[in-house]
Design an enzyme around this catalytic site. Structure first.
Site, PDB file in Angstrom:
ATOM      1  N   CYS A 176      50.070  53.495  31.324  1.00  0.00           N
ATOM      2  CA  CYS A 176      51.086  54.515  31.724  1.00  0.00           C
ATOM      3  C   CYS A 176      51.905  55.074  30.512  1.00  0.00           C
ATOM      4  O   CYS A 176      52.145  54.349  29.447  1.00  0.00           O
ATOM      5  CB  CYS A 176      51.964  54.362  32.832  1.00  0.00           C
ATOM      6  SG  CYS A 176      51.020  53.819  34.206  1.00  0.00           S
ATOM      7  N   GLY A 191      48.288  58.427  30.767  1.00  0.00           N
ATOM      8  CA  GLY A 191      48.114  58.709  32.064  1.00  0.00           C
ATOM      9  C   GLY A 191      47.809  59.856  32.676  1.00  0.00           C
ATOM     10  O   GLY A 191      48.714  60.848  32.261  1.00  0.00           O
ATOM     11  N   ASN A 201      55.152  50.491  32.592  1.00  0.00           N
ATOM     12  CA  ASN A 201      53.962  50.498  32.072  1.00  0.00           C
ATOM     13  C   ASN A 201      53.529  49.190  31.897  1.00  0.00           C
ATOM     14  O   ASN A 201      54.031  48.161  31.354  1.00  0.00           O
ATOM     15  CB  ASN A 201      53.882  51.222  30.681  1.00  0.00           C
ATOM     16  CG  ASN A 201      52.566  50.984  29.769  1.00  0.00           C
ATOM     17  OD1 ASN A 201      52.847  50.826  28.585  1.00  0.00           O
ATOM     18  ND2 ASN A 201      51.658  50.844  30.301  1.00  0.00           N
ATOM     19  N   GLY A 202      52.351  48.877  32.439  1.00  0.00           N
ATOM     20  CA  GLY A 202      52.054  47.536  32.384  1.00  0.00           C
ATOM     21  C   GLY A 202      51.564  47.008  33.601  1.00  0.00           C
ATOM     22  O   GLY A 202      51.136  47.858  34.550  1.00  0.00           O
ATOM     23  N   TYR A 262      42.521  52.602  21.061  1.00  0.00           N
ATOM     24  CA  TYR A 262      41.959  53.834  21.794  1.00  0.00           C
ATOM     25  C   TYR A 262      43.389  54.353  22.341  1.00  0.00           C
ATOM     26  O   TYR A 262      43.241  55.706  22.446  1.00  0.00           O
ATOM     27  CB  TYR A 262      41.123  53.329  22.998  1.00  0.00           C
ATOM     28  CG  TYR A 262      41.096  54.165  24.278  1.00  0.00           C
ATOM     29  CD1 TYR A 262      40.483  55.620  24.051  1.00  0.00           C
ATOM     30  CD2 TYR A 262      41.651  53.974  25.463  1.00  0.00           C
ATOM     31  CE1 TYR A 262      40.315  56.423  24.958  1.00  0.00           C
ATOM     32  CE2 TYR A 262      41.561  54.885  26.528  1.00  0.00           C
ATOM     33  CZ  TYR A 262      40.890  56.176  26.276  1.00  0.00           C
ATOM     34  OH  TYR A 262      40.783  57.065  27.233  1.00  0.00           O
TER      35      TYR A 262
HETATM   36  O1  LIG Z   1      32.147  52.921  27.000  1.00  0.00           O
HETATM   37  P1  LIG Z   1      33.119  53.952  27.871  1.00  0.00           P
HETATM   38  O2  LIG Z   1      33.379  53.137  29.237  1.00  0.00           O
HETATM   39  O3  LIG Z   1      32.416  55.124  28.072  1.00  0.00           O
HETATM   40  O4  LIG Z   1      34.315  53.903  27.242  1.00  0.00           O
HETATM   41  C1  LIG Z   1      34.776  54.095  25.783  1.00  0.00           C
HETATM   42  C2  LIG Z   1      34.944  55.570  25.550  1.00  0.00           C
HETATM   43  O5  LIG Z   1      36.064  56.016  26.334  1.00  0.00           O
HETATM   44  C3  LIG Z   1      37.174  56.527  25.550  1.00  0.00           C
HETATM   45  O6  LIG Z   1      36.928  57.888  25.396  1.00  0.00           O
HETATM   46  P2  LIG Z   1      37.821  59.115  26.389  1.00  0.00           P
HETATM   47  O7  LIG Z   1      36.753  60.148  26.625  1.00  0.00           O
HETATM   48  O8  LIG Z   1      38.461  58.359  27.469  1.00  0.00           O
HETATM   49  O9  LIG Z   1      39.208  59.643  25.574  1.00  0.00           O
HETATM   50  P3  LIG Z   1      39.059  60.280  24.059  1.00  0.00           P
HETATM   51  O10 LIG Z   1      38.675  61.772  24.085  1.00  0.00           O
HETATM   52  O11 LIG Z   1      40.395  60.001  23.781  1.00  0.00           O
HETATM   53  O12 LIG Z   1      37.973  59.588  23.040  1.00  0.00           O
HETATM   54  C4  LIG Z   1      36.732  55.892  24.204  1.00  0.00           C
HETATM   55  O13 LIG Z   1      37.357  56.493  23.344  1.00  0.00           O
HETATM   56  C5  LIG Z   1      35.301  55.747  24.246  1.00  0.00           C
HETATM   57  O14 LIG Z   1      34.849  57.075  23.880  1.00  0.00           O
HETATM   58  N1  LIG Z   2      48.797  51.543  33.344  1.00  0.00           N
HETATM   59  C1  LIG Z   2      49.997  51.339  33.753  1.00  0.00           C
HETATM   60  O1  LIG Z   2      50.845  50.994  33.071  1.00  0.00           O
HETATM   61  C2  LIG Z   2      50.127  51.095  35.110  1.00  0.00           C
HETATM   62  C3  LIG Z   2      51.309  50.752  35.855  1.00  0.00           C
HETATM   63  C4  LIG Z   2      51.298  50.149  37.346  1.00  0.00           C
HETATM   64  N2  LIG Z   2      50.633  48.945  37.191  1.00  0.00           N
HETATM   65  C5  LIG Z   2      50.527  51.176  38.333  1.00  0.00           C
HETATM   66  O2  LIG Z   2      49.596  50.757  38.834  1.00  0.00           O
HETATM   67  O3  LIG Z   2      51.199  52.162  38.578  1.00  0.00           O
HETATM   68 MG   LIG Z   3      36.473  58.393  23.258  1.00  0.00          MG
END
Ligand SMILES: O=P(O)(O)OC[C@H]1O[C@H](OP(=O)(O)OP(=O)(O)O)[C@H](O)[C@@H]1O
Ligand SMILES: NC(=O)CC[C@H](N)C(=O)O
Ligand SMILES: [Mg+2]
Length: 507
Positions: free
Chosen positions: A2, A28, A101-102, A257
């Site tokens: 988050c 998020g 967050n967490g 990421y």
């Molecule tokens: O193996 P997977 O389960 O598919 O997960 C990995 C992928 O998901 C994320 O991209 P995402 O589309 O969430 O965001 P981005 O546009 O920031 O790359 C990450 O950058 C990879 O591309």
């Molecule tokens: N990704 C997060 O940081 C999630 C915060 C919290 N555990 C929720 O589920 O809302």
């Molecule tokens: Mg991606």
């Protein structure tokens, strides 16, 4: 993962918090919320959706006050119901709102303690509601009519003694000020900064430095693991180490990421870490395949672009944007169910045929988690006429669940779990797959700040920074939060009756 923000300002704070949440939107995309405090009264708006959809002008006008906190949510506990959108609120003591967050790894035990010994009621399955109530209880037991900064820090010490897991949080005490605190392992990020105005200094606490940059705040520094900051309504600031034992072990997946590349986390530029990831991956390729026949390197947008550029440069191969992203579709990885994620990849990315036709293409992604993205993109590359499709991952194989705030709860959903790299390559349909080595990933981040002695790399190693994570916990987590279970629960929540809760969303 988050996004959290807290601001103590000299002017109305609503627009600043809105803007900060927009900058943190990549952390998020499920729900968003803002709480401000005006003349001792809290004003709150939270609902499911993106920041731009949750807050309309009429909401903004009512979010009066010069202090406030905000949250963008990516669920890792409980459901996606609007009742779990943050910030959470308890009225006693003082009136406290909190955004987190967490993920707490002992929230089941704490929930029981809150009920049986602390006599507190929890109305959702959110671990963040647990965190808030633990903080509130620790503050309440000091029995002060007017709390001092010292009391607040003592309550944070109580939180550190009782809570396990990853947490960075901002909380607001109605009429008093804003607190920020970070878990004793520093797993989740939190940074604070200052902005000078004619009326005096203003302060901001946020998940990432980019939110401070965007609003014209100067970064002061990250909070240390276990540390807390309290800024009162007049802008007086105090910091205190509230934990007895601390280690800095930031989550390395932020660098892979989650975080925006223009953020600096614990002194590490995420952008530079990603550049180094690409270089080190190129070194590995040159070591293992000095006679490679790669014609072109193509990143899978967005997150792999930076590593892709440095990888191509070091290999001495052309770098081309051969995949176009529909900017109106969110991040696929943080979407709730596998069928939505699968559909979104196709809607989101499209190939430019001429960059693929007859070429040996190396696709680069920051990581392979469930394998949803790479499997579909490799197919797309072949359909576009690529001769060979090689795949490079700037992170090592993700084989273990994350328990600290990234929603990868079940090992079985991870494509590399229990599989060799060769088996993954066959499954995703790549002619050849190369993963970053863990020591190279760690070195890419560690070079940015030599003072960091270790990172949380649990998704790659299965070694968890907090001692309470054992197989029984992981089994329970997998059962409660697998994609199948989540989908069933969220389906129930979309029926009308499910919107019943303490925070009805009247929109
Ligand atoms: O193996 P997977 O389960 O598919 O997960 C990995 C992928 O998901 C994320 O991209 P995402 O589309 O969430 O965001 P981005 O546009 O920031 O790359 C990450 O950058 C990879 O591309
Ligand atoms: N990704 C997060 O940081 C999630 C915060 C919290 N555990 C929720 O589920 O809302
Ligand atoms: Mg991606």
């Amino acid at each position: 993962m988050c996004g959290i923000v807290g601001i103590v300002s000299k002017s109305p704070v609503n627009q600043d918090i809105y803007d900060a949440l927009t900058v943190l939107q990549h952390r998020g995309q499920d729900a968003a919320g803002i709480v401000t405090c005006h003349k001792g009264k809290l004003n709150q708006r939270k609902a499911n959706g993106l920041v731009r959809d949750v807050f309309r002008a009429s909401h903004m006008a009512q979010l009066q006050g010069s202090i406030g906190i905000g949250h963008v949510r990516y669920p890792t506990a409980g459901s996606s119901s609007p009742a779990l959108a943050q910030p959470f609120y308890v009225n006693s003591p003082y009136g406290i709102s909190l955004a987190h967050n967490g993920n707490l790894t002992n929230s089941d035990l704490l929930s029981m303690e809150l009920y049986q010994s602390d006599l507190r009621h929890l109305n959702t399955e959110s671990d963040s509601e647990v965190l808030l109530n633990i903080f509130a209880h620790e503050l309440q037991k000091l029995g002060k009519l007017v709390p001092t900064a010292e009391d607040i820090f003592q309550a944070v010490s109580g939180v550190h003694e009782r809570c396990k897991g990853g947490y960075a949080a901002v909380a607001m005490l109605a009429g008093y000020g804003i607190i920020g605190f970070r878990d004793p392992n520093g797993i989740r990020p939190i940074v604070y900064g200052r902005r000078e105005t004619e009326k005096g200094a203003e302060y901001m606490i946020a998940s990432e430095s980019v939110a401070l940059d965007a609003l014209g705040f100067k970064v002061v520094r990250d909070l240390a693991p276990g540390e807390a900051v309290f800024i009162d309504v007049d802008g007086n600031i105090e910091l205190r180490q509230c934990a007895t034992e601390t280690h800095l072990k930031p989550c390395i997946f932020e660098h892979v990421y989650f975080a925006r590349p223009d953020s600096i986390m614990d002194g590490v530029s995420v952008y530079k870490a990603r550049l180094r990831q690409g270089e080190r991956l190129a070194d590995k390729i040159l070591r293992e395949r000095p006679d490679h026949d790669i014609d072109v390197v193509i990143p899978i947008p967005d997150s792999s672009r930076i590593a892709g550029q440095s990888l191509a440069a070091k290999l001495g191969v052309k770098f081309r944007e051969g995949l176009v992203k529909n900017r109106y579709i969110g991040r696929t990885f943080i979407m709730p169910g596998q069928s939505v994620r699968k559909k979104s990849v196709k809607q989101k990315l499209n190939a430019i045929g001429l960059e693929f036709k007859g070429k040996n293409v190396m696709l680069v992604d920051d990581s392979i988690v469930r394998g949803t993205t790479c499997e579909q993109i490799i197919e797309m590359a072949r359909d576009a006429g690529a001769a060979k499709v090689y795949f490079a991952s700037a992170a090592p194989p993700v084989r273990y669940p994350n328990v600290y705030g990234i929603d990868m709860p079940s090992a079985n959903e991870l494509i590399a779990h229990g599989r060799t790299e060769q088996e993954v390559a066959e499954l995703i349909g790549a002619d050849w797959l190369v993963y970053q080595d863990l020591e190279d990933l760690v070195a890419s981040s560690a070079e940015g700040n030599k003072a960091i002695k270790g990172f949380d790399c649990s998704v790659f190693t299965g070694e968890y920074a907090t001692m309470d994570v054992d197989q029984a916990y992981l089994d329970r987590l997998a059962q409660e939060r697998s994609d199948a279970v989540k989908q069933k629960r969220d389906k129930m929540l979309t029926s009308e009756g499910a919107l019943i809760g303490l925070h009805n969303d009247m929109s």
